[in-house]
Each structure stands twice: as C-alpha cells, then as structure tokens.
Design an enzyme around this catalytic site. Structure first.
Site, PDB file in Angstrom:
ATOM      1  N   ARG A  55       0.824  -1.212   0.000  1.00 34.11           N
ATOM      2  CA  ARG A  55       0.000   0.000   0.000  1.00 34.11           C
ATOM      3  C   ARG A  55       0.864   1.270   0.000  1.00 34.11           C
ATOM      4  O   ARG A  55       0.448   2.292  -0.546  1.00 34.11           O
ATOM      5  CB  ARG A  55      -0.943   0.006   1.200  1.00 34.11           C
ATOM      6  CG  ARG A  55      -2.127  -0.908   0.983  1.00 34.11           C
ATOM      7  CD  ARG A  55      -3.066  -0.888   2.154  1.00 34.11           C
ATOM      8  NE  ARG A  55      -4.347  -1.482   1.785  1.00 34.11           N
ATOM      9  CZ  ARG A  55      -5.250  -1.874   2.645  1.00 34.11           C
ATOM     10  NH1 ARG A  55      -5.048  -1.745   3.939  1.00 34.11           N
ATOM     11  NH2 ARG A  55      -6.390  -2.390   2.240  1.00 34.11           N
TER      12      ARG A  55
ATOM     13  N   LYS B 265     -16.766 -15.562   4.926  1.00 35.30           N
ATOM     14  CA  LYS B 265     -18.108 -15.079   5.285  1.00 35.30           C
ATOM     15  C   LYS B 265     -19.041 -14.841   4.110  1.00 35.30           C
ATOM     16  O   LYS B 265     -18.790 -14.016   3.264  1.00 35.30           O
ATOM     17  CB  LYS B 265     -17.968 -13.767   6.055  1.00 35.30           C
ATOM     18  CG  LYS B 265     -17.383 -13.947   7.419  1.00 35.30           C
ATOM     19  CD  LYS B 265     -17.518 -12.662   8.206  1.00 35.30           C
ATOM     20  CE  LYS B 265     -16.549 -12.668   9.363  1.00 35.30           C
ATOM     21  NZ  LYS B 265     -15.732 -11.479   9.402  1.00 35.30           N
TER      22      LYS B 265
ATOM     23  N   GLY C 256     -12.390  -4.515   0.982  1.00 33.77           N
ATOM     24  CA  GLY C 256     -13.750  -4.000   1.151  1.00 33.77           C
ATOM     25  C   GLY C 256     -14.125  -3.030   0.038  1.00 33.77           C
ATOM     26  O   GLY C 256     -15.256  -3.041  -0.455  1.00 33.77           O
TER      27      GLY C 256
ATOM     28  N   GLY D 154      -7.742  -8.685   1.091  1.00 29.52           N
ATOM     29  CA  GLY D 154      -6.457  -8.826   1.766  1.00 29.52           C
ATOM     30  C   GLY D 154      -5.942 -10.253   1.718  1.00 29.52           C
ATOM     31  O   GLY D 154      -4.788 -10.507   1.379  1.00 29.52           O
TER      32      GLY D 154
HETATM   33  N1  LIG Z   1     -13.393 -23.948   4.401  1.00 26.57           N
HETATM   34  C1  LIG Z   1     -12.942 -23.014   5.200  1.00 26.57           C
HETATM   35  N2  LIG Z   1     -13.082 -23.108   6.542  1.00 26.57           N
HETATM   36  C2  LIG Z   1     -12.606 -22.154   7.356  1.00 26.57           C
HETATM   37  N3  LIG Z   1     -11.977 -21.020   6.934  1.00 26.57           N
HETATM   38  C3  LIG Z   1     -11.817 -20.901   5.595  1.00 26.57           C
HETATM   39  C4  LIG Z   1     -12.289 -21.869   4.686  1.00 26.57           C
HETATM   40  N4  LIG Z   1     -11.975 -21.446   3.437  1.00 26.57           N
HETATM   41  C5  LIG Z   1     -11.338 -20.274   3.562  1.00 26.57           C
HETATM   42  N5  LIG Z   1     -11.225 -19.926   4.868  1.00 26.57           N
HETATM   43  C6  LIG Z   1     -10.543 -18.771   5.428  1.00 26.57           C
HETATM   44  O1  LIG Z   1     -11.089 -17.575   4.936  1.00 26.57           O
HETATM   45  C7  LIG Z   1     -10.156 -16.558   5.184  1.00 26.57           C
HETATM   46  C8  LIG Z   1     -10.316 -15.464   4.164  1.00 26.57           C
HETATM   47  O2  LIG Z   1     -11.626 -14.996   4.177  1.00 26.57           O
HETATM   48  P1  LIG Z   1     -12.050 -13.538   3.738  1.00 26.57           P
HETATM   49  O3  LIG Z   1     -11.564 -12.552   4.770  1.00 26.57           O
HETATM   50  O4  LIG Z   1     -13.504 -13.585   3.456  1.00 26.57           O
HETATM   51  O5  LIG Z   1     -11.212 -13.345   2.377  1.00 26.57           O
HETATM   52  P2  LIG Z   1     -10.590 -12.024   1.765  1.00 26.57           P
HETATM   53  O6  LIG Z   1      -9.769 -11.336   2.839  1.00 26.57           O
HETATM   54  O7  LIG Z   1      -9.765 -12.494   0.614  1.00 26.57           O
HETATM   55  O8  LIG Z   1     -11.784 -11.202   1.371  1.00 26.57           O
HETATM   56  C9  LIG Z   1      -8.789 -17.215   5.158  1.00 26.57           C
HETATM   57  O9  LIG Z   1      -8.122 -16.946   6.370  1.00 26.57           O
HETATM   58  C10 LIG Z   1      -9.107 -18.699   4.994  1.00 26.57           C
HETATM   59  O10 LIG Z   1      -8.311 -19.540   5.847  1.00 26.57           O
HETATM   60  O1  LIG Z   2      -7.669  -2.485   5.140  1.00 21.88           O
HETATM   61  C1  LIG Z   2      -8.662  -1.916   4.713  1.00 21.88           C
HETATM   62  O2  LIG Z   2      -9.738  -2.594   4.204  1.00 21.88           O
HETATM   63  P1  LIG Z   2      -9.671  -4.122   3.588  1.00 21.88           P
HETATM   64  O3  LIG Z   2      -9.114  -5.033   4.677  1.00 21.88           O
HETATM   65  O4  LIG Z   2     -11.122  -4.423   3.298  1.00 21.88           O
HETATM   66  O5  LIG Z   2      -8.814  -4.083   2.357  1.00 21.88           O
HETATM   67  C2  LIG Z   2      -8.760  -0.412   4.637  1.00 21.88           C
HETATM   68  O6  LIG Z   2      -7.597   0.192   5.154  1.00 21.88           O
HETATM   69  C3  LIG Z   2     -10.019   0.082   5.335  1.00 21.88           C
HETATM   70  O7  LIG Z   2      -9.925  -0.165   6.703  1.00 21.88           O
HETATM   71  P2  LIG Z   2     -11.272  -0.284   7.562  1.00 21.88           P
HETATM   72  O8  LIG Z   2     -12.016  -1.503   7.053  1.00 21.88           O
HETATM   73  O9  LIG Z   2     -10.804  -0.417   9.003  1.00 21.88           O
HETATM   74  O10 LIG Z   2     -12.063   0.990   7.335  1.00 21.88           O
END
Ligand SMILES: Nc1ncnc2c1ncn2[C@@H]1O[C@H](COP(=O)(O)OP(=O)(O)O)[C@@H](O)[C@H]1O
Ligand SMILES: O=C(OP(=O)(O)O)[C@H](O)COP(=O)(O)O
Length: 397
Positions: A37, A202, A377, A354
């Site tokens: 970033r 989620k 996000g 992320g």
């Molecule tokens: N089948 C599963 N059971 C539990 N956790 C999972 C499963 N598949 C993926 N994950 C977890 O989901 C997490 C990522 O989810 P999310 O935050 O929604 O993705 P992103 O950050 O790419 O948007 C990872 O830490 C991964 O380990």
């Molecule tokens: O890391 C961020 O978002 P992301 O994890 O959805 O990419 C941004 O810095 C926004 O942070 P916030 O979701 O605490 O407002």
C-alpha cells in the site's frame, strides 16, 4: 466523468493534503510485513514533491479504540518505510491536528513530506466530525484522495475534509484512479467470458456481491467456507463446517437466481481438527456429504479441475477470497489450482481482498495477474455497484 488528477494541478510551493491508505500489516515487533500500500502510493507522492510541492500525508492504521499512545497503531513505521522508499527521510508528527502537526506543517519546505499520526486516534475521524475535518483542511491549499482501500468509508478525512476544502483543488491520486478504472472496465465493459471467483470465510460480507455479479458475469464460482452455507441450502450434510445459518434462505434465493451460472463445489477436502490440519484425519468427499465429525477445509480436486477449466477459458476474471484454508497445507491446493489457472489464462485478472492478495503473493503468482487491488472492502463495494462519496465530490477533469 473523469476526475481531475494530482498531475493536473500546480503544486509548486503549495501544501497538498493527501489521504493515503497506509493501513499496512505489522508483526509483533511492529515491522511492516507487506508494504504494497505504501509502494502503490509513490506515484502520487512523487508527483507532488518532484514538482516542488509540500506534502502532508494522512492515513489510518487498524482500528484503535483508545487514543494516542497505543504504539501498535502508530504510523511511525510507515513513515520510516516511506523515507526508505523515497531515499530521503520524511517528517513525522506525533499527532494529527495538535501542536506537533501544526508546527511541522508550518515549517515544511518545497519537496518535503510530513506524515501525520494515525487519524483514528482522534474519535472525530470515524464520526466524520466537521470540527476535526476543518482543522485538517486548514493546513493545506489542495486535497488529494489516493486511499483506494478506504474509498468506501465516509470517515472525516475521506469526505468532511474535502467538503471543508470546497473552492480549493480537490483531486484524485494515481492509485485510486487506476483501481477504479480497472474495476469499472471489468464490470462495465468486460471481455467475455467474464468469470467471478468468490471464496473466503463469510457469506454475509459477500452475499450482495454474488447477487450483483450474477447479473453481469457469465459464471460465478463459489469456494471457501461460504460454499457450505449453499450446501445447507441444498439440504447437504456439512458436518462441523463454518456456516451462516441465518443466510441459508438468501443462499436459496441466489441458487434460484443463479441457475447454471452459479457453480458450487462438487467435492470437498475435509478434516477433523482445524487446530491441527497437517496432522489430523483428512478425506475427500462429495459435496454435501461431509461426515458429522469433520469439517470442510478446501474445495476437492474434482472441483479444482472443473473451476480451472472455466477459468482458463475466461477473458475477464475477478477473484475475491481463497478457496480454502490456504494458510495450512494441504488445504492450499484448491486456492493454488485457481491461481495457476488464472496465471495460465490470457484474461484480464483482478484480485481483491487482503487474504486473496496474500494468497497470490504467498503462492508466488502475484506477477502473473493483471491487477492486485489494494482494497478488499473497497473492491467488493465496487463489485456490489456502490458509489463512493469520497470520489464523487472530487473536481471533474
Ligand atoms: N473452508 C474453510 N473453513 C474455514 N476457513 C476458511 C475456509 N476457506 C477459507 N477460509 C478462510 O477464509 C479466510 C479469508 O476470508 P475472507 O476474509 O472472506 O477473504 P478475503 O480477505 O480475501 O476477502 C482465510 O483466512 C481462509 O483460511
Ligand atoms: O484495510 C482496509 O480494508 P480491507 O481489509 O477491506 O482491504 C482499509 O484500510 C479500510 O480499513 P477499515 O475496514 O478499518 O475501514
């Protein structure tokens, strides 16, 4: 309409207040583990300082609940890293609108950079507080938004500050312009087949995105834990898998709306101990047939092959969320197969989120995708079709 760019305004001897997203991951010793970033903000930063501007950078880091003094949320490591990347030290203020920031802002010289401390140490930032915004706005002659990762937020620095600077130039930075163009092109005028891949943990975060993508994509591939909520909606057996029971009805609606476009796993790699994935009992079962004492950790090999075939023939790909618990081999296999298929395709590929970006980096595919977004996000919000107030209010080109 296109927004006016930072390159299009005169900055010589002017003070530019630039909102960046330096919300970078730090380890326990407060070392930055991924400076993407910061690196991605360099073109806008250089545009100001190389043309004789005085640059004040503001950002948040994490979600601090206390005030100043919580070292773990300090932007000091980011300021130091920026100095290393620029090859010359940058100034750092230990507050945002206090005495230190105002003294350092006043003594900034042309070509110098000042980084303010974490905006979220001040409660006014999240509240969009006008008084806090007014103090920030008073520091500068022009405003620039180059914080793509935060563009879906209405925090003071994103909206109230540029509002308070009406009449002064308010422009877009290179990173925000590039991210928005990539995503808008993908969504607005995609080369087809247009394939979306959604995974991660989620359903609730991504359900609106699935809904919108079903309207514009040729195929939507579902992986990760969210697949099990769909499996429940089809009366499948999910064992102890991560599910969101309150989203089952929504999943049913999406299944009805999606028809053949919505692709769900046909097999699942499951295990009996999330805490010890490497050592636990594991097996591959048909989707919807996960034993009671097991949970799904990854898409199975048959699904990986089917998804890879769809991906290889795509011309535009959007990917958000890993296919499984990619941090813990062998549950990285599904995510790897998807990443490999994206690398093999000649599609425009956009990775958001992320964890997806980390997966692509960790598995060594970062160079083989067209665009890795700096906003999880924010890119999801764009895929949902949301408008960004923080961008809409900037000057037209
Ligand atoms: N089948 C599963 N059971 C539990 N956790 C999972 C499963 N598949 C993926 N994950 C977890 O989901 C997490 C990522 O989810 P999310 O935050 O929604 O993705 P992103 O950050 O790419 O948007 C990872 O830490 C991964 O380990
Ligand atoms: O890391 C961020 O978002 P992301 O994890 O959805 O990419 C941004 O810095 C926004 O942070 P916030 O979701 O605490 O407002």
């Amino acid at each position: 309409m296109a927004k006016k760019s930072i390159d299009q305004i005169d900055v010589q001897d002017k003070t530019v207040l630039m909102r960046v997203d330096f919300n970078v991951p730090l380890d326990d010793s407060l070392a930055i583990t991924d400076d993407r970033r910061i690196r991605m903000a360099l073109p806008s930063i250089k545009s100001v300082i190389e043309r004789g501007g005085k640059l004040i950078l503001m950002s948040h880091l994490g979600r601090p609940t206390g005030g100043e003094g919580d070292e773990k949320f300090s932007l000091a490591p980011a300021a130091t890293r920026l100095g290393e990347l620029l090859g010359s030290p940058v100034h750092f203020a230990t507050d945002t609108v206090g005495d230190d920031a105002s003294a350092k802002a006043d003594s900034l010289k042309a070509g110098e950079v000042l980084v303010l401390e974490n905006l979220r140490y001040n409660a006014g930032e999240k509240k969009g507080d006008a008084e806090f915004a007014g103090k920030l706005a008073a520091m500068a002659d022009a405003y620039c938004n180059d914080a793509f990762g935060t563009c879906h937020r209405k925090d003071a620095s994103m909206v109230a500050v540029p509002e308070a600077m009406a009449g002064k130039p308010r422009v877009v930075g290179h990173l925000v312009a590039k991210e928005i163009q990539y995503l808008n092109d993908a969504i607005g005028n995609p080369e087809r087949p247009f394939v979306a891949i959604l995974g991660g943990a989620k359903v609730s975060d991504k359900i609106n995105v699935i809904n919108n993508l079903l309207g514009i994509c040729d195929a939507v591939l579902i992986g990760g834990a969210m697949a099990y909520t769909f499996s429940l909606a089809q009366d499948g057996k999910v064992g102890g898998s991560l599910v969101e029971k309150d989203k089952v009805e929504l999943a049913k609606e999406l299944l009805a709306k999606g028809g053949d476009k919505l692709h769900l796993p046909v097999d699942t790699h499951c295990g009996d101990d999330f805490g010890n994935i490497a050592g636990c009992n594991k097996k591959i079962v048909s989707a919807g047939e996960i034993p009671d004492d097991m949970e799904g950790f990854d898409i199975g090999p048959e699904t990986a092959k089917k998804y890879a075939d769809v991906i290889r023939s795509a011309k535009t790909i959007v990917w958000n969320g890993p296919m499984g618990v990619f941090e813990k081999p062998p549950m990285d296999e599904g995510t790897k197969a998807v990443a490999q298929a994206i690398a093999d395709s000649d599609a425009i590929s956009i990775i958001g989120g992320g964890d997806s970006a980390a997966a692509v980096d960790q598995l060594g595919f970062a160079d083989q995708v067209s665009h890795v977004s700096t906003g999880g996000g924010a890119s999801l919000a764009m895929l949902e079709g949301q408008a960004f107030a923080a961008v809409d209010l900037l000057d037209e080109a």
